[in-house]
Design a protein around this motif. Structure first.
Motif, PDB file in Angstrom:
ATOM      1  N   ASP A 275     -35.036  -4.055 -66.279  1.00  0.00           N
ATOM      2  CA  ASP A 275     -33.962  -4.195 -65.297  1.00  0.00           C
ATOM      3  C   ASP A 275     -34.296  -3.299 -64.120  1.00  0.00           C
ATOM      4  N   SER A 276     -33.481  -3.357 -63.064  1.00  0.00           N
ATOM      5  CA  SER A 276     -33.813  -2.617 -61.847  1.00  0.00           C
ATOM      6  C   SER A 276     -33.770  -1.107 -62.060  1.00  0.00           C
ATOM      7  N   ARG A 277     -32.859  -0.628 -62.900  1.00  0.00           N
ATOM      8  CA  ARG A 277     -32.800   0.811 -63.165  1.00  0.00           C
ATOM      9  C   ARG A 277     -34.074   1.290 -63.861  1.00  0.00           C
ATOM     10  N   ALA A 278     -34.503   0.524 -64.881  1.00  0.00           N
ATOM     11  CA  ALA A 278     -35.721   0.901 -65.602  1.00  0.00           C
ATOM     12  C   ALA A 278     -36.935   0.848 -64.674  1.00  0.00           C
ATOM     13  N   LEU A 279     -36.976  -0.158 -63.789  1.00  0.00           N
ATOM     14  CA  LEU A 279     -38.088  -0.250 -62.843  1.00  0.00           C
ATOM     15  C   LEU A 279     -38.082   0.946 -61.896  1.00  0.00           C
ATOM     16  N   GLN A 280     -36.904   1.298 -61.367  1.00  0.00           N
ATOM     17  CA  GLN A 280     -36.826   2.423 -60.447  1.00  0.00           C
ATOM     18  C   GLN A 280     -37.267   3.721 -61.126  1.00  0.00           C
ATOM     19  N   GLN A 281     -36.832   3.937 -62.346  1.00  0.00           N
ATOM     20  CA  GLN A 281     -37.214   5.149 -63.064  1.00  0.00           C
ATOM     21  C   GLN A 281     -38.715   5.196 -63.322  1.00  0.00           C
ATOM     22  N   SER A 282     -39.297   4.049 -63.656  1.00  0.00           N
ATOM     23  CA  SER A 282     -40.740   4.046 -63.913  1.00  0.00           C
ATOM     24  C   SER A 282     -41.535   4.176 -62.614  1.00  0.00           C
ATOM     25  N   LEU A 283     -40.992   3.660 -61.502  1.00  0.00           N
ATOM     26  CA  LEU A 283     -41.646   3.882 -60.206  1.00  0.00           C
ATOM     27  C   LEU A 283     -41.610   5.362 -59.840  1.00  0.00           C
ATOM     28  N   ASP A 284     -40.474   6.009 -60.097  1.00  0.00           N
ATOM     29  CA  ASP A 284     -40.368   7.442 -59.816  1.00  0.00           C
ATOM     30  C   ASP A 284     -41.403   8.238 -60.614  1.00  0.00           C
ATOM     31  N   ALA A 285     -41.704   7.760 -61.833  1.00  0.00           N
ATOM     32  CA  ALA A 285     -42.633   8.485 -62.702  1.00  0.00           C
ATOM     33  C   ALA A 285     -44.096   8.165 -62.404  1.00  0.00           C
ATOM     34  N   SER A 286     -44.345   7.167 -61.572  1.00  0.00           N
ATOM     35  CA  SER A 286     -45.739   6.753 -61.283  1.00  0.00           C
ATOM     36  C   SER A 286     -46.313   7.614 -60.163  1.00  0.00           C
ATOM     37  N   THR A 287     -46.583   8.865 -60.491  1.00  0.00           N
ATOM     38  CA  THR A 287     -47.069   9.815 -59.495  1.00  0.00           C
ATOM     39  C   THR A 287     -48.396  10.425 -59.927  1.00  0.00           C
ATOM     40  N   ASP A 288     -49.190  10.757 -58.933  1.00  0.00           N
ATOM     41  CA  ASP A 288     -50.452  11.457 -59.145  1.00  0.00           C
ATOM     42  C   ASP A 288     -50.319  12.808 -58.445  1.00  0.00           C
ATOM     43  N   LYS A 289     -50.378  13.891 -59.204  1.00  0.00           N
ATOM     44  CA  LYS A 289     -50.149  15.212 -58.613  1.00  0.00           C
ATOM     45  C   LYS A 289     -51.182  15.552 -57.550  1.00  0.00           C
ATOM     46  N   ASP A 290     -52.350  14.917 -57.609  1.00  0.00           N
ATOM     47  CA  ASP A 290     -53.392  15.206 -56.627  1.00  0.00           C
ATOM     48  C   ASP A 290     -53.286  14.349 -55.374  1.00  0.00           C
ATOM     49  N   ASP A 291     -52.485  13.276 -55.442  1.00  0.00           N
ATOM     50  CA  ASP A 291     -52.384  12.382 -54.287  1.00  0.00           C
ATOM     51  C   ASP A 291     -51.030  11.678 -54.289  1.00  0.00           C
ATOM     52  N   PRO A 292     -50.032  12.243 -53.592  1.00  0.00           N
ATOM     53  CA  PRO A 292     -48.683  11.655 -53.583  1.00  0.00           C
ATOM     54  C   PRO A 292     -48.630  10.249 -53.015  1.00  0.00           C
TER      55      PRO A 292
END
Length: 518
Positions: free
Chosen positions: A270-287
């Motif tokens: 659902d959109s909430r789960a997608l938004q949360q997983s997008l928020d978590a898709s980060t690379d600390k070396d390259d925002p």
């Protein structure tokens, strides 16, 4: 069509202002792109004695000047939208309306359709009101000007206070939307700086969003949602709404796999789960990688659509991206015909004008919606074509030697890259290496091994050169991209080599065709 227009010296009179609420004492302001001439919307925010806020969104009352069923109305319905190209705007309505009588400038009084709320400091709605009004903007600001006022601690006037209070409330409205499952996506919108005389592009760059962009966006969304609920309450089967269908998992599968190859897990339940997983898709070396994932997620969505509420069951009215059960378009009647229709529905709902007969016919509303969807798509395509054309013109005169880029996709013989500085995408040709069997592309298509044991993955940062092919400047696909870093043996030689024996991949690498695995 032009005969339907009021005279160029049209003025307000006691007769034509009858029944309107006079809001000219309210500190209304507009915030738009620099140089904007067709100002649809304005806002105000004042503090109430009880600690709450009086907030208003004031929209140009275009429907007053466009009589239902007139030649002007029919032409606007047919065009359905204004089209924005790099160097000019193709208007839905004549300029007397778009730039003078309806545009909410700060130089004269204007008719508006106003939605006003009482909001708590936590941005909870206490009350809402709708009215046709008269306003006079106290400031027509650009996003940058509004941001500068917001950030200047010396400014204590009504405009500065209003901007700061609106921004504080907008942040809380945004937080509520995010909690409800709204998506924070991204795009590659670009802007050109044009020569004042020749109109040739002098610079091209990614469109930079400021806090004031989000401020305006939140209150336009609130107005659209509020008006959608109002018209639907009065016309449950005749309301013009906007739906955004939930995306299918199949459309997301390539992105899910690409993200997984970089250690990110995307959930699209659902959109909430997608938004949360997008928020978590980060690379600390390259925002910036997070922005890339959001850009690609945007492309997995179905387009939003106009529709008549009587044509779909309520379960299909939902706007997925905004996490809104009901949504419409009310805030841009100068440039969208859908908003003119919604203004007429709202005027009838609050009892200040009869509902036009054409809007009582679901079949007619269906036809209007279909045309709006078709023309909106055509306008988007025209805008993209204009951007592509001006990109060619820019790089013809300003080739780039080495620009940072990110790999979006790895195809059999090409890399698709995004260049953040310019907000553009291009294709790097690997066919010379593939033809000699010198590429090893993983089965999942997210990694490739090149000569010199150079490995490339989706979302990797590289450097590219950008130029226009000789003799191809008039062609929208004439921009050539070459990989500069990492330097792959033989690739640059193949890209620029001539017809002699010592040019091409085979000569550059000293290998025979078929010397690697595909």
């Amino acid at each position: 069509v032009m005969a339907c227009l009021p005279p160029s010296d049209w003025k307000m009179t006691p007769e034509n202002t009858q029944g309107r609420k006079d809001l000219r004492s309210v500190p209304v302001m507009s915030i738009d792109p620099p140089g904007c001439k067709d100002i649809d919307d304005a806002l105000h925010c004042t503090r109430l004695p009880n600690g709450n806020f009086a907030v208003g969104v004031h929209i140009a009352d275009v429907s007053y000047f466009v009589a239902p069923g007139s030649a002007l109305d029919e032409e606007a319905a047919n065009r359905s939208t204004s089209t924005y190209l790099v160097q000019r705007r193709l208007d839905m309505l004549p300029k007397l309306l778009t730039e003078t009588l309806c545009s909410l400038t700060s130089t004269s009084d204007h008719f508006a359709f106003s939605v006003t709320w009482e909001l708590t400091p936590q941005a909870d709605i206490v009350a809402v009101d709708f009215c046709r009004s008269i306003i006079r903007s106290v400031a027509a600001l650009s996003y940058q000007e509004a941001q500068n006022i917001h950030d200047d601690p010396r400014r204590k006037d009504a405009v500065a206070t209003g901007i700061r209070d609106l921004n504080s409330l907008a942040k809380q409205l945004r937080s509520k939307r995010m909690e409800a499952g709204a998506l924070l996506l991204a795009s590659t919108e670009v802007k050109f700086v044009l020569d004042a005389e020749s109109a040739d592009p002098l610079d091209v760059q990614m469109y930079q969003l400021k806090e004031t962009h989000a401020l305006v966006e939140e209150f336009m969304l609130l107005a659209n949602i509020t008006v959608g609920k109002k018209i639907l309450r009065h016309y449950p089967t005749l309301s013009l709404l906007r739906r955004h269908p939930s995306p299918s998992r199949e459309r997301f599968e390539p992105l899910i796999a690409a993200a997984a190859s970089r250690g990110f897990t995307l959930c699209v339940d659902d959109s909430r789960a997608l938004q949360q997983s997008l928020d978590a898709s980060t690379d600390k070396d390259d925002p910036y990688i997070n922005r890339i994932v959001r850009i690609l997620a945007t492309r997995c969505m179905f387009p939003a659509q106009y529709f008549c509420s009587g044509e779909y069951p309520q379960g299909e009215w939902h706007h997925y991206g905004l996490a809104a059960p009901i949504y419409t378009h009310f805030t841009s009647p100068i440039r969208r015909y859908a908003d003119i229709v919604v203004h007429r529905l709202l005027a009838a709902a609050i009892g200040v004008a009869p509902l036009p007969e054409a809007l009582m016919d679901k079949g007619n509303l269906h036809d209007l919606s279909e045309n709006m969807n078709r023309r909106h798509k055509a306008a988007q395509n025209a805008g993209r074509g204009s951007t592509a054309f001006h990109t060619v013109l820019f790089f013809k005169e300003n080739p780039a030697e080495a620009e940072d880029a990110y790999i979006l996709r790895i195809l059999e013989t090409r890399l698709i890259v995004l260049v953040p500085r310019f907000g553009i995408e291009g294709s790097i040709d690997l066919k010379p290496l593939a033809d000699h069997g010198l590429l090893n592309r993983d089965a999942d298509g997210h990694r490739i091994t090149c000569p010199g044991n150079i490995k490339l993955r989706v979302f990797d940062k590289v450097q590219v050169g950008i130029r226009v092919a000789e003799g191809q400047a008039a062609h929208r696909d004439a921009v050539l991209y070459t990989l500069k870093r990492p330097l792959i043996p033989g690739l640059e030689e193949a890209a620029v080599g001539g017809g002699g024996k010592k040019t091409g991949v085979g000569a550059a690498l000293g290998k025979r065709k078929g010397g690697g695995s595909k």
